[in-house]
Design a protein around this motif. Structure first.
Motif, PDB file in Angstrom:
ATOM      1  N   ASP A 143      -0.714  -5.214  18.624  1.00 42.72           N
ATOM      2  CA  ASP A 143      -1.931  -5.257  17.814  1.00 42.72           C
ATOM      3  C   ASP A 143      -2.750  -4.015  18.137  1.00 42.72           C
ATOM      4  OD1 ASP A 143      -4.050  -6.015  16.241  1.00 42.72           O
ATOM      5  OD2 ASP A 143      -4.754  -7.589  17.577  1.00 42.72           O
ATOM      6  N   ILE A 144      -3.171  -3.308  17.118  1.00 43.93           N
ATOM      7  CA  ILE A 144      -3.977  -2.100  17.298  1.00 43.93           C
ATOM      8  C   ILE A 144      -5.241  -2.252  16.472  1.00 43.93           C
ATOM      9  CG2 ILE A 144      -4.103   0.368  16.795  1.00 43.93           C
ATOM     10  CD1 ILE A 144      -1.201   0.621  17.408  1.00 43.93           C
ATOM     11  N   ILE A 145      -6.370  -1.833  17.054  1.00 42.46           N
ATOM     12  CA  ILE A 145      -7.634  -1.823  16.331  1.00 42.46           C
ATOM     13  C   ILE A 145      -8.080  -0.377  16.227  1.00 42.46           C
ATOM     14  CG2 ILE A 145     -10.040  -2.556  16.326  1.00 42.46           C
ATOM     15  CD1 ILE A 145      -9.160  -5.046  17.880  1.00 42.46           C
ATOM     16  N   VAL A 146      -8.296   0.085  14.999  1.00 41.11           N
ATOM     17  CA  VAL A 146      -8.722   1.462  14.759  1.00 41.11           C
ATOM     18  C   VAL A 146     -10.031   1.459  13.990  1.00 41.11           C
ATOM     19  CG1 VAL A 146      -6.388   2.415  14.816  1.00 41.11           C
ATOM     20  CG2 VAL A 146      -7.317   1.620  12.659  1.00 41.11           C
ATOM     21  N   SER A 147     -10.772   2.540  14.133  1.00 42.34           N
ATOM     22  CA  SER A 147     -12.035   2.693  13.420  1.00 42.34           C
ATOM     23  C   SER A 147     -11.883   3.752  12.350  1.00 42.34           C
ATOM     24  CB  SER A 147     -13.146   3.110  14.387  1.00 42.34           C
ATOM     25  OG  SER A 147     -13.373   2.103  15.328  1.00 42.34           O
ATOM     26  N   PRO A 148     -12.483   3.531  11.193  1.00 38.17           N
ATOM     27  CA  PRO A 148     -12.431   4.562  10.154  1.00 38.17           C
ATOM     28  C   PRO A 148     -13.259   5.775  10.578  1.00 38.17           C
ATOM     29  CG  PRO A 148     -13.791   2.724   9.456  1.00 38.17           C
ATOM     30  CD  PRO A 148     -13.205   2.345  10.767  1.00 38.17           C
ATOM     31  N   PRO A 149     -12.959   6.944  10.017  1.00 39.06           N
ATOM     32  CA  PRO A 149     -13.729   8.141  10.371  1.00 39.06           C
ATOM     33  C   PRO A 149     -15.188   8.013   9.935  1.00 39.06           C
ATOM     34  CG  PRO A 149     -11.871   8.665   8.902  1.00 39.06           C
ATOM     35  CD  PRO A 149     -11.892   7.201   9.080  1.00 39.06           C
ATOM     36  N   ALA A 150     -16.050   8.756  10.609  1.00 37.66           N
ATOM     37  CA  ALA A 150     -17.477   8.748  10.266  1.00 37.66           C
ATOM     38  C   ALA A 150     -17.664   9.246   8.843  1.00 37.66           C
ATOM     39  CB  ALA A 150     -18.251   9.621  11.241  1.00 37.66           C
ATOM     40  N   GLY A 151     -18.585   8.634   8.114  1.00 36.08           N
ATOM     41  CA  GLY A 151     -18.878   9.041   6.752  1.00 36.08           C
ATOM     42  C   GLY A 151     -17.940   8.466   5.703  1.00 36.08           C
ATOM     43  N   ASN A 152     -17.006   7.604   6.107  1.00 37.55           N
ATOM     44  CA  ASN A 152     -16.073   7.001   5.164  1.00 37.55           C
ATOM     45  C   ASN A 152     -16.816   6.009   4.279  1.00 37.55           C
ATOM     46  OD1 ASN A 152     -13.886   4.760   4.485  1.00 37.55           O
ATOM     47  ND2 ASN A 152     -12.814   6.685   4.860  1.00 37.55           N
ATOM     48  N   SER A 153     -16.369   5.859   3.029  1.00 40.67           N
ATOM     49  CA  SER A 153     -17.057   4.964   2.084  1.00 40.67           C
ATOM     50  C   SER A 153     -16.793   3.485   2.355  1.00 40.67           C
ATOM     51  CB  SER A 153     -16.638   5.296   0.651  1.00 40.67           C
ATOM     52  OG  SER A 153     -15.244   5.077   0.486  1.00 40.67           O
ATOM     53  N   LEU A 154     -15.814   3.166   3.195  1.00 43.72           N
ATOM     54  CA  LEU A 154     -15.515   1.784   3.604  1.00 43.72           C
ATOM     55  C   LEU A 154     -15.256   0.873   2.405  1.00 43.72           C
ATOM     56  CD1 LEU A 154     -18.130   1.349   6.473  1.00 43.72           C
ATOM     57  CD2 LEU A 154     -15.760   2.091   6.660  1.00 43.72           C
ATOM     58  N   GLN A 155     -14.423   1.324   1.479  1.00 45.06           N
ATOM     59  CA  GLN A 155     -14.085   0.533   0.306  1.00 45.06           C
ATOM     60  C   GLN A 155     -12.799  -0.254   0.506  1.00 45.06           C
ATOM     61  OE1 GLN A 155     -16.110   0.278  -2.444  1.00 45.06           O
ATOM     62  NE2 GLN A 155     -17.486   1.392  -1.100  1.00 45.06           N
ATOM     63  N   TYR A 156     -11.743   0.413   0.992  1.00 43.91           N
ATOM     64  CA  TYR A 156     -10.439  -0.221   1.121  1.00 43.91           C
ATOM     65  C   TYR A 156      -9.617   0.486   2.194  1.00 43.91           C
ATOM     66  CZ  TYR A 156      -8.787   3.863  -1.402  1.00 43.91           C
ATOM     67  OH  TYR A 156      -8.507   5.150  -1.762  1.00 43.91           O
ATOM     68  N   VAL A 157      -8.514  -0.151   2.570  1.00 41.93           N
ATOM     69  CA  VAL A 157      -7.552   0.408   3.518  1.00 41.93           C
ATOM     70  C   VAL A 157      -6.163   0.158   2.948  1.00 41.93           C
ATOM     71  CG1 VAL A 157      -6.580   0.166   5.833  1.00 41.93           C
ATOM     72  CG2 VAL A 157      -9.019   0.007   5.525  1.00 41.93           C
ATOM     73  N   ILE A 158      -5.288   1.166   3.055  1.00 42.71           N
ATOM     74  CA  ILE A 158      -3.891   1.011   2.653  1.00 42.71           C
ATOM     75  C   ILE A 158      -3.033   1.310   3.872  1.00 42.71           C
ATOM     76  CG2 ILE A 158      -2.026   1.852   1.176  1.00 42.71           C
ATOM     77  CD1 ILE A 158      -4.209   2.673  -0.851  1.00 42.71           C
ATOM     78  N   VAL A 159      -2.157   0.364   4.230  1.00 42.72           N
ATOM     79  CA  VAL A 159      -1.245   0.545   5.358  1.00 42.72           C
ATOM     80  C   VAL A 159       0.180   0.566   4.814  1.00 42.72           C
ATOM     81  CG1 VAL A 159      -0.419  -0.407   7.543  1.00 42.72           C
ATOM     82  CG2 VAL A 159      -2.832  -0.598   6.945  1.00 42.72           C
ATOM     83  N   THR A 160       0.946   1.603   5.202  1.00 36.25           N
ATOM     84  CA  THR A 160       2.336   1.728   4.759  1.00 36.25           C
ATOM     85  C   THR A 160       3.236   1.949   5.970  1.00 36.25           C
ATOM     86  OG1 THR A 160       2.085   4.115   4.437  1.00 36.25           O
ATOM     87  CG2 THR A 160       1.721   2.710   2.513  1.00 36.25           C
ATOM     88  N   THR A 161       4.513   1.593   5.817  1.00 36.21           N
ATOM     89  CA  THR A 161       5.509   1.826   6.862  1.00 36.21           C
ATOM     90  C   THR A 161       6.807   2.308   6.220  1.00 36.21           C
ATOM     91  OG1 THR A 161       6.531  -0.359   6.845  1.00 36.21           O
ATOM     92  CG2 THR A 161       4.532  -0.118   8.177  1.00 36.21           C
ATOM     93  N   ASP A 162       7.732   2.796   7.058  1.00 34.05           N
ATOM     94  CA  ASP A 162       9.053   3.206   6.573  1.00 34.05           C
ATOM     95  C   ASP A 162       9.892   2.018   6.110  1.00 34.05           C
ATOM     96  OD1 ASP A 162       8.587   5.871   6.890  1.00 34.05           O
ATOM     97  OD2 ASP A 162       9.669   6.062   8.789  1.00 34.05           O
TER      98      ASP A 162
END
Length: 139
Positions: free
Chosen positions: A99-118
């Motif tokens: 389990d990993i917890i990451v923070s979005p970069p500063a100034g991001n609009s915080l609308q959505y997140v897309i996660v992709t893998t191989d």
């Protein structure tokens, strides 16, 4: 000569129908709240991932984070998080149960997140705002 009596309306059956509809509506709302409050994982065979982006509005700032968990039995490779606004973070490989917890970069609009893998996993989620609890920061 007697006058015909008015037929009595059966108020108790109308009352029971009204109560039944009310109970059904309350049950539907409870089920909806539970399914929205607890996110589910995206499953493809042995590969599965849980993505939970949250943002909490505090009095002076917004605290945002994205929790990503490999809930499958196989490693997930080349895991990439797209925060929108052209911001992409590469996480590499996630082992099963990691389990990993990451923070979005500063100034991001915080609308959505897309996660992709191989492994052909593609998850797109909007940020959710947890219900404020009494006594917690920002409530």
């Amino acid at each position: 000569m007697t006058l015909p009596a008015k037929p009595k309306t059966n108020i108790s059956s109308q009352k029971n129908i009204f109560i039944g509809c009310g109970i059904g509506a309350v049950a539907a709302v409870i089920i909806l709240v539970i399914t929205m409050a607890f996110p589910g994982s995206t499953i493809t065979a042995d590969n599965s991932i849980l993505v939970d982006p949250t943002k909490e509005k505090q009095s002076l700032f917004i605290m945002a984070r994205v929790s990503i968990e490999n809930t499958g039995t196989l490693p997930l490779t080349n895991v990439r998080v797209n925060f929108g606004d052209g911001e992409i973070l590469s996480l590499g490989t996630l082992k099963p149960g990691q389990d990993i917890i990451v923070s979005p970069p500063a100034g991001n609009s915080l609308q959505y997140v897309i996660v992709t893998t191989d492994e052909d996993i593609y998850v797109s989620k909007a940020y959710r705002e947890p219900i404020p609890m009494p006594g917690m920061m920002g409530s």
